[in-house]
Design a protein around this motif. Structure first.
Motif, PDB file in Angstrom:
ATOM      1  N   ALA A 168       0.825  -1.209   0.000  1.00  0.00           N
ATOM      2  CA  ALA A 168       0.000   0.000   0.000  1.00  0.00           C
ATOM      3  C   ALA A 168       0.862   1.263   0.000  1.00  0.00           C
ATOM      4  O   ALA A 168       0.555   2.233  -0.712  1.00  0.00           O
ATOM      5  N   VAL A 169       1.945   1.250   0.771  1.00  0.00           N
ATOM      6  CA  VAL A 169       2.789   2.452   0.801  1.00  0.00           C
ATOM      7  C   VAL A 169       3.439   2.654  -0.568  1.00  0.00           C
ATOM      8  O   VAL A 169       3.551   3.789  -1.065  1.00  0.00           O
ATOM      9  N   ALA A 170       3.807   1.549  -1.213  1.00  0.00           N
ATOM     10  CA  ALA A 170       4.417   1.668  -2.552  1.00  0.00           C
ATOM     11  C   ALA A 170       3.395   2.206  -3.554  1.00  0.00           C
ATOM     12  O   ALA A 170       3.702   3.109  -4.349  1.00  0.00           O
ATOM     13  N   ILE A 171       2.178   1.676  -3.508  1.00  0.00           N
ATOM     14  CA  ILE A 171       1.127   2.126  -4.439  1.00  0.00           C
ATOM     15  C   ILE A 171       0.848   3.626  -4.233  1.00  0.00           C
ATOM     16  O   ILE A 171       0.808   4.408  -5.199  1.00  0.00           O
ATOM     17  N   ALA A 172       0.676   4.022  -2.973  1.00  0.00           N
ATOM     18  CA  ALA A 172       0.367   5.428  -2.690  1.00  0.00           C
ATOM     19  C   ALA A 172       1.529   6.335  -3.112  1.00  0.00           C
ATOM     20  O   ALA A 172       1.320   7.437  -3.645  1.00  0.00           O
ATOM     21  N   MET A 173       2.756   5.844  -2.904  1.00  0.00           N
ATOM     22  CA  MET A 173       3.948   6.624  -3.263  1.00  0.00           C
ATOM     23  C   MET A 173       4.038   6.838  -4.780  1.00  0.00           C
ATOM     24  O   MET A 173       4.264   7.966  -5.258  1.00  0.00           O
ATOM     25  N   VAL A 174       3.863   5.758  -5.535  1.00  0.00           N
ATOM     26  CA  VAL A 174       3.961   5.876  -7.001  1.00  0.00           C
ATOM     27  C   VAL A 174       2.860   6.818  -7.513  1.00  0.00           C
ATOM     28  O   VAL A 174       3.105   7.692  -8.350  1.00  0.00           O
ATOM     29  N   ARG A 175       1.653   6.656  -6.971  1.00  0.00           N
ATOM     30  CA  ARG A 175       0.542   7.523  -7.402  1.00  0.00           C
ATOM     31  C   ARG A 175       0.854   8.995  -7.108  1.00  0.00           C
ATOM     32  O   ARG A 175       0.621   9.873  -7.949  1.00  0.00           O
ATOM     33  N   ALA A 176       1.369   9.253  -5.897  1.00  0.00           N
ATOM     34  CA  ALA A 176       1.643  10.645  -5.522  1.00  0.00           C
ATOM     35  C   ALA A 176       2.730  11.245  -6.413  1.00  0.00           C
ATOM     36  O   ALA A 176       2.622  12.391  -6.858  1.00  0.00           O
ATOM     37  N   LEU A 177       3.780  10.447  -6.707  1.00  0.00           N
ATOM     38  CA  LEU A 177       4.884  10.969  -7.529  1.00  0.00           C
ATOM     39  C   LEU A 177       4.430  11.233  -8.971  1.00  0.00           C
ATOM     40  O   LEU A 177       4.763  12.267  -9.552  1.00  0.00           O
ATOM     41  N   PHE A 178       3.654  10.312  -9.543  1.00  0.00           N
ATOM     42  CA  PHE A 178       3.162  10.541 -10.907  1.00  0.00           C
ATOM     43  C   PHE A 178       2.244  11.767 -10.944  1.00  0.00           C
ATOM     44  O   PHE A 178       2.308  12.564 -11.878  1.00  0.00           O
ATOM     45  N   ALA A 179       1.421  11.929  -9.910  1.00  0.00           N
ATOM     46  CA  ALA A 179       0.540  13.104  -9.871  1.00  0.00           C
ATOM     47  C   ALA A 179       1.384  14.381  -9.739  1.00  0.00           C
ATOM     48  O   ALA A 179       1.100  15.398 -10.388  1.00  0.00           O
ATOM     49  N   TYR A 180       2.436  14.308  -8.920  1.00  0.00           N
ATOM     50  CA  TYR A 180       3.284  15.490  -8.699  1.00  0.00           C
ATOM     51  C   TYR A 180       3.919  15.970 -10.012  1.00  0.00           C
ATOM     52  O   TYR A 180       4.030  17.163 -10.261  1.00  0.00           O
TER      53      TYR A 180
END
Ligand code: MEV
Length: 317
Positions: free
Chosen positions: A109-121
Motif C-alpha cells: 500500500a505504501v508503494a502504491i500510494a507513493m507511485v501515485r503521488a509521484l506521478f501526480a506530482y
C-alpha cells in the motif's frame, strides 16, 4: 517542460486475503478483498534541496533513511527514474492507519500510494500495469517472491479472484455473513514464511505441493461457496485452509489460539490471513450478534484490535 504541482497526494487501502495466501505464489488462485477501514496517504510538497521523508519511523533526508525502509527508497528511486526526474526538491509525508507487517498489505500500500503521488506530482498519467510493476519493485525487497496480489488489492476497490500472471477477475462478493478481522499485535514475517515454504518445497516437494494444491482447491471451493451464498461451506473451507497453512509452518501459537477462540464462540470458520507467523486472523460469523461475541472474545484472548464487516455487498465499508 513538465507541469510540477506544489502538492499532491496518492492513496491506497489495506487488504485482507480470504483464501489462497502462500499458494498464490505457486500459481494457485486467491480471493482477497480491499480493506478501506485501513488506508494510507502519501503527500508530496515542494521544498528545496535533498528529498525529505516524514513518517512515523523517520524524519529527515531520504538518502539517510534506516535500512528497514529500503523497499520504500527503492520504489521512490525506480519511480523517479521512470519519470526521468532528479531526486530532489520535494518532501514525502506518509500517514497510515494500516498496521505494519500484519498481513494487511502495508508494504504494498505504501508503494502504491507513493507511485501515485509521484506521478501526480509530475503530472504524468499512470497506467495500472506501470503502477503495479513499480509497486512490485518494493514488494520484491519486502517479500522476496511476491505474487503481486498485495499490490493489486491495495490499489483497487473491488474483491478479486487472483491468479498470478493472469488478468485480475473482479469478484462479486455478496454473502449473508460477517467477517471479523483480529490483529495479534505481533509483526507477521511474510518474507521468512514465503522463504520457509520454498525451503520445505526443496526438501519434500510432493508433500509441499500437495498442500499448495489443496489450498488452491479450497480457494476454488470458497469461490463457489460465496457465489452460492453458502457461509457455512465457506467457514468449513476456511477451517481446512488454516490447518493446511499450519501444516506448511506459517501459523503460530498466538494465531492458533485466536482461531480456536473464534470457533469456540460460534464462528463458522476461522484462519490466519496474509503471510502468517503473526499478523492477523479472520473469522466468519453468520449474524451480527455472533460477530460481536466473537470480536469481544478475541479481544479478551489478546487481540490488540478487531474489525467487523458485513460481507453482504460488493465491498467492505
Ligand atoms: C502476503 O500478504 C501474501 C503471500 O501470499 C505472499 C504473496 O502473495 O506475495 C504470503
Amino acid at each position: 517542460m513538465l507541469n510540477i504541482s506544489q502538492s499532491t497526494t496518492g492513496t491506497a487501502n489495506g487488504k485482507i486475503i480470504l483464501m489462497g495466501e502462500h499458494s498464490v505464489v505457486y500459481g494457485e488462485p486467491a480471493i482477497a478483498i480491499p480493506f478501506p477501514a485501513t488506508h494510507i496517504q502519501v503527500t508530496i510538497t515542494a521544498v528545496e534541496g535533498p528529498v525529505q521523508l516524514d513518517c512515523v519511523y523517520y524524519q529527515g533526508n531520504l538518502a539517510s533513511a534506516p535500512t528497514h525502509l529500503e523497499n520504500l527508497m527503492a520504489v521512490v528511486e525506480s519511480t523517479m527514474s521512470e519519470l526521468k526526474q532528479e531526486l530532489k526538491d520535494f518532501k514525502l509525508t506518509i500517514k497510515s492507519t494500516i498496521p505494519v507487517e500484519r498481513g494487511m498489505g502495508s508494504s504494498a500500500a505504501v508503494a502504491i500510494a507513493m507511485v501515485r503521488a509521484l506521478f501526480a506530482y509530475f503530472s504524468t498519467p499512470l497506467p495500472d500495469n506501470q503502477l503495479l510493476a513499480l509497486a512490485n519493485v518494493s514488494e520484491t525487497i519486502a517479500h522476496g517472491n511476491p505474487s503481486g496480489l498485495d499490490a493489486a488489492m491495495t490499489s483497487g476497490r473491488h474483491p478479486l479472484y487472483y491468479i498470478k500472471g493472469k488478468p485480475f477477475v473482479p469478484f462479486h462478493l455478496s454473502l449473508s455473513a460477517y467477517l471479523i478481522v483480529a490483529d495479534t499485535g505481533l509483526k507477521g514475517q511474510t518474507r521468512d514464511a514465503v522463504a520457509s515454504i520454498a525451503q520445505l518445497n526443496r526438501e519434500n516437494q510432493d508433500k509441499t505441493m500437495n498442500a499448495i494444491h489443496q489450498l488452491g482447491d479450497l480457494a476454488k471451493q470458497a469461490k463457489l461457496a460465496i457465489e452460492s451464498n453458502l457461509p457455512v461451506l465457506l467457514g468449513s473451507v476456511m477451517d481446512t485452509a488454516h490447518e493446511t497453512l499450519s501444516f506448511l509452518g506459517v501459523s503460530n501459537e498466538t494465531l492458533n489460539h485466536l482461531v480456536r477462540t473464534a470457533r469456540l464462540n460460534g464462528a463458522l470458520g476461522a484462519k490466519l490471513t496474509g503471510g502468517g507467523r503473526g499478523g492477523c486472523m479472520i473469522a466468519l460469523a453468520a449474524d451480527k450478534d455472533t460477530a460481536a461475541r466473537i470480536s469481544a472474545a478475541l479481544s479478551d484472548a489478546g487481540a490488540v484490535n478487531t474489525w467487523t464487516h458485513p460481507l453482504g455487498d460488493d465491498k467492505v465499508e
